[in-house]
Design a protein around this motif. Structure first.
Motif, PDB file in Angstrom:
ATOM      1  N   GLU A 192     -28.683 -21.029   1.434  1.00 21.10           N
ATOM      2  CA  GLU A 192     -29.492 -22.130   1.934  1.00 21.10           C
ATOM      3  C   GLU A 192     -28.633 -23.217   2.562  1.00 21.10           C
ATOM      4  O   GLU A 192     -28.992 -23.818   3.573  1.00 21.10           O
ATOM      5  CB  GLU A 192     -30.330 -22.724   0.788  1.00 21.10           C
ATOM      6  CG  GLU A 192     -31.450 -21.837   0.304  1.00 21.10           C
ATOM      7  CD  GLU A 192     -32.509 -21.606   1.368  1.00 21.10           C
ATOM      8  OE1 GLU A 192     -32.819 -22.574   2.103  1.00 21.10           O
ATOM      9  OE2 GLU A 192     -33.003 -20.477   1.471  1.00 21.10           O
ATOM     10  N   LEU A 193     -27.474 -23.479   1.961  1.00 20.67           N
ATOM     11  CA  LEU A 193     -26.608 -24.549   2.461  1.00 20.67           C
ATOM     12  C   LEU A 193     -26.057 -24.257   3.849  1.00 20.67           C
ATOM     13  O   LEU A 193     -25.706 -25.183   4.583  1.00 20.67           O
ATOM     14  CB  LEU A 193     -25.446 -24.776   1.494  1.00 20.67           C
ATOM     15  CG  LEU A 193     -25.754 -25.623   0.260  1.00 20.67           C
ATOM     16  CD1 LEU A 193     -24.567 -25.631  -0.695  1.00 20.67           C
ATOM     17  CD2 LEU A 193     -26.105 -27.051   0.669  1.00 20.67           C
ATOM     18  N   GLY A 201     -18.099 -28.056   9.418  1.00 17.28           N
ATOM     19  CA  GLY A 201     -18.664 -29.241   8.790  1.00 17.28           C
ATOM     20  C   GLY A 201     -18.518 -29.233   7.283  1.00 17.28           C
ATOM     21  O   GLY A 201     -18.158 -28.230   6.670  1.00 17.28           O
ATOM     22  N   ARG A 202     -18.808 -30.387   6.681  1.00 15.62           N
ATOM     23  CA  ARG A 202     -18.748 -30.531   5.237  1.00 15.62           C
ATOM     24  C   ARG A 202     -19.974 -31.289   4.770  1.00 15.62           C
ATOM     25  O   ARG A 202     -20.541 -32.098   5.515  1.00 15.62           O
ATOM     26  CB  ARG A 202     -17.487 -31.288   4.802  1.00 15.62           C
ATOM     27  CG  ARG A 202     -16.192 -30.556   5.069  1.00 15.62           C
ATOM     28  CD  ARG A 202     -15.047 -31.280   4.439  1.00 15.62           C
ATOM     29  NE  ARG A 202     -13.812 -30.495   4.532  1.00 15.62           N
ATOM     30  CZ  ARG A 202     -12.795 -30.604   3.699  1.00 15.62           C
ATOM     31  NH1 ARG A 202     -12.867 -31.470   2.704  1.00 15.62           N
ATOM     32  NH2 ARG A 202     -11.707 -29.874   3.846  1.00 15.62           N
ATOM     33  N   GLY A 208     -19.395 -33.182  -5.900  1.00 19.58           N
ATOM     34  CA  GLY A 208     -18.348 -32.500  -5.159  1.00 19.58           C
ATOM     35  C   GLY A 208     -18.704 -32.307  -3.698  1.00 19.58           C
ATOM     36  O   GLY A 208     -19.653 -32.908  -3.183  1.00 19.58           O
ATOM     37  N   THR A 209     -17.932 -31.447  -3.043  1.00 14.97           N
ATOM     38  CA  THR A 209     -18.052 -31.223  -1.612  1.00 14.97           C
ATOM     39  C   THR A 209     -18.043 -29.732  -1.329  1.00 14.97           C
ATOM     40  O   THR A 209     -17.363 -28.956  -2.003  1.00 14.97           O
ATOM     41  CB  THR A 209     -16.863 -31.879  -0.865  1.00 14.97           C
ATOM     42  OG1 THR A 209     -16.861 -33.278  -1.147  1.00 14.97           O
ATOM     43  CG2 THR A 209     -16.974 -31.666   0.638  1.00 14.97           C
ATOM     44  N   VAL A 210     -18.832 -29.319  -0.339  1.00 13.32           N
ATOM     45  CA  VAL A 210     -18.804 -27.938   0.127  1.00 13.32           C
ATOM     46  C   VAL A 210     -18.486 -27.949   1.615  1.00 13.32           C
ATOM     47  O   VAL A 210     -18.767 -28.922   2.322  1.00 13.32           O
ATOM     48  CB  VAL A 210     -20.144 -27.206  -0.116  1.00 13.32           C
ATOM     49  CG1 VAL A 210     -20.455 -27.130  -1.597  1.00 13.32           C
ATOM     50  CG2 VAL A 210     -21.278 -27.872   0.647  1.00 13.32           C
TER      51      VAL A 210
END
Length: 321
Positions: A192-193, A201-202, A208-210
Motif C-alpha cells: 500500500e505504501l 521519495g521518503r 520512523g521513516t520508510v
C-alpha cells in the motif's frame, strides 16, 4: 417438505446460532452475521458494516432451483452467495463436490425424526465459522501481540535458561505467531505504501521513516531461447551447464549412487512449531479482555494521566535537543 415448514425451520436455526458464529459466502468467503429474522426475510450484517435483508421469496426461488438443478458454488453470482450460505442451515440441503443441492428425502426423514424426539436437530453447514477463525490479519496480530505482552509481564525472559520447558514452549509459539502474522501484515502495508512513496521519495511517521527501494529479481528464460542466444555469440553450452539438484535427487533415489557420494551432508538441529492450541489462546485473550473491562473509571483515569505525563516529558526532552 413444504417451503413454509422449511422456512420456519430455517428461521429457528438462524435464531439459535451461537452468538460467536458467523457465516461465509461460498468461494469469496465474505463474512457476515445473522442479526434477526421475521416472516419476510433474514437480516444480516457483513463484516465491513454493510447491512442486507435476504428476502423469503428469493430463498424459495433458490430452494426450488436447487431441487431440480444443483448450483455450482464456484460460479455463483456475488449476490447469491449469502442466500446459499444461510439456506445451507435449513433441513434437506447438502454441499458435495462443489455443488449445492436439495435432498428432499433427507429433509423429510430429518423432520420426522426431530419431531418424534421433540427437539431440534443440528444441521451442519460448511459455511458456518467462529468469529475467531475469520479474524483479519490486523486482528490476529493484535491478539497474538497482546498474548505475548501478557506473557512477558508474567515471566522473566531475561535469562532464558531459568525458564521451565513449558514456559519456553509457550514463549516460542507466541513469538513465532507474532512474527508470522506481522510479516504478512508488513508486506501488505508495504504494498500500500508504494502508492504514497514516489521514486526516490521518503515518508516519515511518528515511529520512523520508510523509503522506496529497488532490487532486481531474475528468472531464467526458456532454455531454448538461452541456447539460441549463446549460439549467436559463439559461446559453448558447456560454459553455462551445471549439476541440477532436482535431477540429481532423482538419480540418488533410483540408482546405486548414494547421497554421501554427491553431497556434503551436515545435520542441523532446530526447533520448529508444529501445533498451536488456538482454544487456549482464545480463552486467555477472553480473560484479558474481561480484566480490562473490569478496570474502573478511576483506575482508567489514573492510567491515562500517567501516559499523558510521560508523553509530556518525552516532548520536553525532544524540544531541549
Amino acid at each position: 417438505m413444504s417451503f413454509d415448514a422449511r422456512w420456519r425451520r430455517l428461521r429457528e436455526r438462524c435464531d439459535s446460532l451461537d452468538p460467536d458464529a458467523v457465516l461465509v459466502t461460498p468461494g469469496d468467503e465474505r463474512v457476515f452475521a445473522v442479526d434477526r429474522t421475521d416472516d419476510d426475510g433474514i437480516f444480516v450484517t457483513f463484516r465491513e458494516g454493510r447491512e442486507r435483508t435476504l428476502r423469503r421469496d428469493q430463498f424459495e426461488t433458490l430452494a426450488d432451483r436447487a431441487g431440480t438443478d444443483p448450483l455450482e458454488l464456484d460460479s455463483l453470482p456475488p449476490g447469491v452467495g449469502p442466500y446459499v450460505a444461510v439456506l445451507s442451515l435449513a433441513p434437506g440441503f447438502d454441499v458435495d463436490d462443489g455443488e449445492f443441492r436439495a435432498t428432499e428425502a433427507g429433509a423429510e426423514t430429518n423432520a420426522v425424526d426431530r419431531d418424534a424426539a421433540g427437539g431440534d436437530d443440528e444441521y451442519d453447514s460448511p459455511f458456518v465459522r467462529s468469529r475467531w477463525d475469520v479474524r483479519r490479519p490486523p486482528e490476529s496480530v493484535h491478539d497474538d501481540a497482546l498474548l505475548l505482552a501478557d506473557w512477558l509481564e508474567r515471566h522473566d525472559a531475561t535469562d532464558l535458561g531459568t525458564l521451565s520447558s513449558d514456559d519456553a514452549v509457550d514463549l516460542y509459539v507466541l513469538l513465532s505467531d507474532v512474527q508470522r502474522g506481522a510479516d504478512e501484515l508488513r508486506r501488505d502495508v508495504g504494498d500500500e505504501l508504494l502508492d504514497y512513496v514516489g521514486p526516490e521519495g521518503r515518508l516519515h511517521g511518528q515511529f520512523g521513516t520508510v523509503s522506496r527501494t529497488h532490487r532486481k529479481r531474475r528468472r531464467l528464460k526458456d532454455e531454448e531461447a538461452i541456447f539460441d542466444r549463446l549460439d549467436e555469440a559463439d559461446i559453448p553450452h558447456e560454459w553455462v551447464l551445471g549439476v541440477d539438484p532436482d535431477k540429481l535427487d532423482v538419480v540418488v533415489a533410483t540408482t546405486d549412487v548414494g547421497e554421501d557420494d554427491v553431497y556434503d551432508v551436515h545435520d542441523q538441529y532446530y526447533v520448529q512449531k508444529t501445533a498451536v492450541d488456538a482454544a487456549e489462546k482464545r480463552t486467555r485473550l477472553d480473560g484479558l479482555r474481561d480484566r480490562l473491562e473490569e478496570l474502573d473509571d478511576a483506575e482508567a483515569d489514573d492510567l491515562r494521566e500517567e501516559i499523558d505525563h510521560l508523553e509530556g516529558r518525552i516532548d520536553d526532552l525532544l524540544a531541549a535537543g
